[in-house]
Design a protein around this motif. Structure first.
Motif, PDB file in Angstrom:
ATOM      1  N   ARG A  13     -16.680 -13.596 -17.984  1.00  0.00           N
ATOM      2  CA  ARG A  13     -15.572 -13.105 -18.614  1.00  0.00           C
ATOM      3  C   ARG A  13     -15.394 -11.594 -19.112  1.00  0.00           C
ATOM      4  O   ARG A  13     -16.360 -11.244 -19.618  1.00  0.00           O
ATOM      5  CB  ARG A  13     -15.136 -14.189 -19.979  1.00  0.00           C
ATOM      6  N   THR A  14     -14.155 -10.779 -18.880  1.00  0.00           N
ATOM      7  CA  THR A  14     -14.110  -9.705 -18.997  1.00  0.00           C
ATOM      8  C   THR A  14     -12.758  -9.236 -19.575  1.00  0.00           C
ATOM      9  O   THR A  14     -11.702 -10.007 -19.030  1.00  0.00           O
ATOM     10  CB  THR A  14     -14.300  -8.902 -17.837  1.00  0.00           C
ATOM     11  N   ASP A  15     -12.650  -8.351 -20.323  1.00  0.00           N
ATOM     12  CA  ASP A  15     -11.464  -7.834 -20.701  1.00  0.00           C
ATOM     13  C   ASP A  15     -11.314  -6.327 -20.624  1.00  0.00           C
ATOM     14  O   ASP A  15     -12.214  -5.774 -20.505  1.00  0.00           O
ATOM     15  CB  ASP A  15     -11.138  -8.205 -22.419  1.00  0.00           C
ATOM     16  N   ASN A  16     -10.087  -5.742 -20.671  1.00  0.00           N
ATOM     17  CA  ASN A  16      -9.987  -4.384 -20.716  1.00  0.00           C
ATOM     18  C   ASN A  16     -10.562  -3.502 -19.533  1.00  0.00           C
ATOM     19  O   ASN A  16     -11.239  -2.422 -19.488  1.00  0.00           O
ATOM     20  CB  ASN A  16     -10.341  -3.933 -22.138  1.00  0.00           C
ATOM     21  N   LEU A  17     -10.440  -4.059 -18.270  1.00  0.00           N
ATOM     22  CA  LEU A  17     -10.425  -3.096 -17.243  1.00  0.00           C
ATOM     23  C   LEU A  17      -9.840  -1.895 -17.117  1.00  0.00           C
ATOM     24  O   LEU A  17      -8.467  -1.951 -17.650  1.00  0.00           O
ATOM     25  CB  LEU A  17     -10.376  -3.701 -15.934  1.00  0.00           C
ATOM     26  N   ALA A  18     -10.367  -0.871 -17.039  1.00  0.00           N
ATOM     27  CA  ALA A  18      -9.624   0.523 -17.024  1.00  0.00           C
ATOM     28  C   ALA A  18     -10.105   1.634 -16.027  1.00  0.00           C
ATOM     29  O   ALA A  18     -11.283   1.571 -15.529  1.00  0.00           O
ATOM     30  CB  ALA A  18      -9.844   1.118 -18.722  1.00  0.00           C
ATOM     31  N   GLY A  19      -9.182   2.570 -15.945  1.00  0.00           N
ATOM     32  CA  GLY A  19      -9.525   3.876 -15.187  1.00  0.00           C
ATOM     33  C   GLY A  19      -9.157   3.842 -13.558  1.00  0.00           C
ATOM     34  O   GLY A  19      -8.099   3.165 -13.747  1.00  0.00           O
TER      35      GLY A  19
END
Length: 446
Positions: A13-19
Motif C-alpha cells: 500500500r502506497t499513498d502520495n505518488l508525486a513528481g
C-alpha cells in the motif's frame, strides 16, 4: 533495473505518488522505426527509441538481415537503410525472444524479399498463434513451414515481387495489418487490408513518413480499409519516438487509485487509435489533464497530469477495444476501485497475447479478493476492497506483472509477483522509476 532471470517483486500500500515520471519510448513505433529505416534508402536517425528487450531483439534481427544499425552515446540510433530489395538471408535463425510484434512484422518483411529466414522465440512466444499472419502471407505467394497450429519455429521463404492482395481480416489487429503492408511494399499493384474497425495506425503514418502512398478510408458499413500502393521507394527520414501510452498506463492508474497522488507524465503519444484507456478513465471520473498538446515526429503528443480520483464503473463499448487492447489488464485493476461495475466488451484479442490475459488477470484479481467474471469476449469487474496477501505468477507477461504490482499499491496486504524479468521488454527500470515517485515496490526478500 537491469535484466535478470527469475525476478520477483513485491508491492504494498502506497499513498502520495508525486513528481514527473518519464516513461520509455513507444514500443510500437520503436519496432517500426528500425524496420522501415532498414528498408529505406539512406541513413535514418532515431531518437527516443525504447531500449527494451523486445525492441533490441528487432534491432538484432535487422542486423542479421544485413542492416548496419548502431547506437551512439547520446542515445541516437543510426540506421543505414538497404532499400526494399537489399536484405540478405540470415546465417542463423532470427530469435525474437518475447516479442510478438517483432516476429510478426518481420515475417511480413521477409515475405517481400527473395530470401529464407527461420523465426524462433522464447517459451511464451512459441505458443502464440502465427497462422493469423502466415495465412495471408501465403496468399501473397510466400512459402511457410511451421509447427502444427502455425506455431514457432516458422520458416518463411519470400518473393521479390509478392502478389498484391485484398485481405479481409477477421479482427482489428495492427500486427496482421502491418505484416501484410510490409510484404506489399515490394508487390506490384495495390495491397489492401480490410478490418472490422480501425486498429492502431503507426505503420500507415510511418510508411507515409518514409514516402509511401497509403490511403485509409472508413466505409458506410463501418469497416476500415487501408490501401498501400506498391512499387514506391522508401527514403530515409529521421524519427523522434514519442513516449509510450501503454507504459504510461501503469503510473497513470497508480496515481488515480492512491490517495494524495499527483504526477505528470511528459510527452505521451496521443495517437487517437492509442488513447482508449485515457478516454475510458476520464469517463470513469479520472482527473487527467491533457496539457501542451503538440506534434512531434509526425505524431500527436501531450503532457498528462494525473491526480487521485474517485472512479465509477462504466460499460466500455467493444469498438473502443482496439485503441486500448494492451491496457485492459491495468484497466481491470482500476475497475476494482471503481464504485459499481465496469463491463469491458470486445476483449477476445487479449486471449492470444503473451498469455490469456483475461484468464490470468481474472484469476489473480479473484485471489486478491476482487469480484470478477468473464467469457470469451467480455470481462466484468465490480469495485470493492482488495485483500492482497498473495503471490501471482506473471506467466512471462510484462503487462500482467506491472498490473499486479500496481494492484499491490492499493491492497490491504502486499502482492508478490513472480516472473518480473519480462518487464524489461517494454518498461526498463519500471520498479526504480515508480520507487522514485514514492511507490512501495521492492525485490522479494530485499
Amino acid at each position: 533495473m537491469s535484466m535478470q532471470t527469475n525476478l520477483s517483486l513485491s508491492s504494498q500500500r502506497t499513498d502520495n505518488l508525486a513528481g514527473i515520471i518519464d516513461v520509455p519510448g513507444d514500443k510500437s513505433m520503436s519496432h517500426r522505426s528500425l524496420i522501415l529505416g532498414s528498408l529505406a534508402i539512406g541513413t535514418t536517425k532515431v531518437t527516443g527509441l525504447l531500449e527494451g528487450a523486445d525492441v533490441l531483439a528487432t534491432a538484432d534481427a535487422m542486423r542479421a538481415l544485413g542492416v548496419d544499425i548502431t547506437r551512439h552515446d547520446d542515445g541516437t540510433w543510426v540506421i543505414v537503410g538497404q532499400g526494399l530489395h537489399g536484405l540478405v538471408a540470415p546465417e542463423t535463425a532470427l530469435d525474437l525472444g518475447n516479442s510478438g510484434t517483432g516476429v510478426r512484422l518481420l515475417m511480413g518483411v521477409v515475405a517481400g524479399q527473395a530470401i529464407t529466414a527461420t523465426f524462433t522465440g522464447d517459451a511464451s512466444l512459441s505458443v502464440r498463434p502465427m497462422a493469423r499472419i502466415t495465412d495471408p502471407l501465403q496468399q501473397m505467394g510466400t512459402h511457410v513451414a511451421s509447427r502444427d497450429g502455425g506455431l514457432l519455429p516458422v520458416t518463411i521463404t519470400g518473393q521479390s515481387e509478392p502478389m498484391a492482395i485484398s485481405y479481409e481480416s477477421p479482427v482489428a489487429s495492427a500486427q496482421i495489418k502491418s505484416a501484410i503492408l510490409l510484404a506489399g511494399l515490394t508487390a506490384r499493384g495495390d495491397t489492401e487490408v480490410i478490418e472490422p474497425h480501425a486498429s492502431r495506425d503507426h505503420t500507415e503514418s510511418m510508411l507515409r513518413h518514409f514516402g509511401a502512398t497509403v490511403e485509409q478510408t472508413v466505409r458506410d458499413d463501418g469497416t476500415h480499409h487501408v490501401q498501400l500502393h506498391g512499387g514506391a521507394q522508401l527514403i530515409a527520414a529521421d524519427i523522434a519516438v514519442p513516449r509510450d501510452p501503454s507504459s504510461a498506463a501503469f503510473p497513470m492508474v497508480a496515481a488515480l487509485l492512491t490517495k494524495g497522488s499527483d504526477i505528470t507524465l511528459p510527452s505521451i503519444g496521443m495517437n487517437p487509435l492509442r488513447t482508449g484507456l485515457i478516454t475510458t478513465l476520464i469517463e470513469m471520473g479520472g482527473d487527467i489533464s491533457i496539457l501542451n498538446p503538440r506534434d512531434e515526429g509526425g505524431e500527436p503528443v501531450a503532457d498528462l497530469r494525473v491526480r487521485h480520483s474517485d472512479l465509477h464503473g462504466i460499460n466500455i463499448p467493444a469498438e473502443r477495444a482496439a485503441s486500448m487492447i494492451d491496457e485492459f489488464p491495468i484497466l481491470s485493476v482500476a475497475a476494482t476501485q471503481a464504485y459499481g461495475t465496469t463491463i469491458m466488451n470486445g476483449v477476445a484479442e487479449l486471449r492470444v497475447k503473451e498469455t490469456d490475459r483475461i484468464k490470468v488477470m481474472a484469476d489473480g484479481l479473484i485471489a486478491a479478493g476482487a469480484i470478477v467474471s468473464y467469457d470469451d469476449d467480455t470481462m466484468t469487474v465490480t469495485g470493492g476492497p482488495i485483500a492482497g496477501g498473495m503471490t501471482v505468477n506473471s506467466q512471462h507477461d510484462h503487462r500482467i506483472a506491472m498490473s499486479f504490482l500496481t494492484l499491490g499499491l492499493i491492497s490491504n496486504a502486499p502482492v508478490s509477483v513472480e516472473g518480473c524479468e519480462t518487464i524489461h521488454t517494454s518498461f526498463p527500470d519500471f520498479a526504480k522509476i515508480m520507487q522514485n515517485a514514492g511507490a512501495n515496490i521492492a525485490e522479494t526478500g530485499s
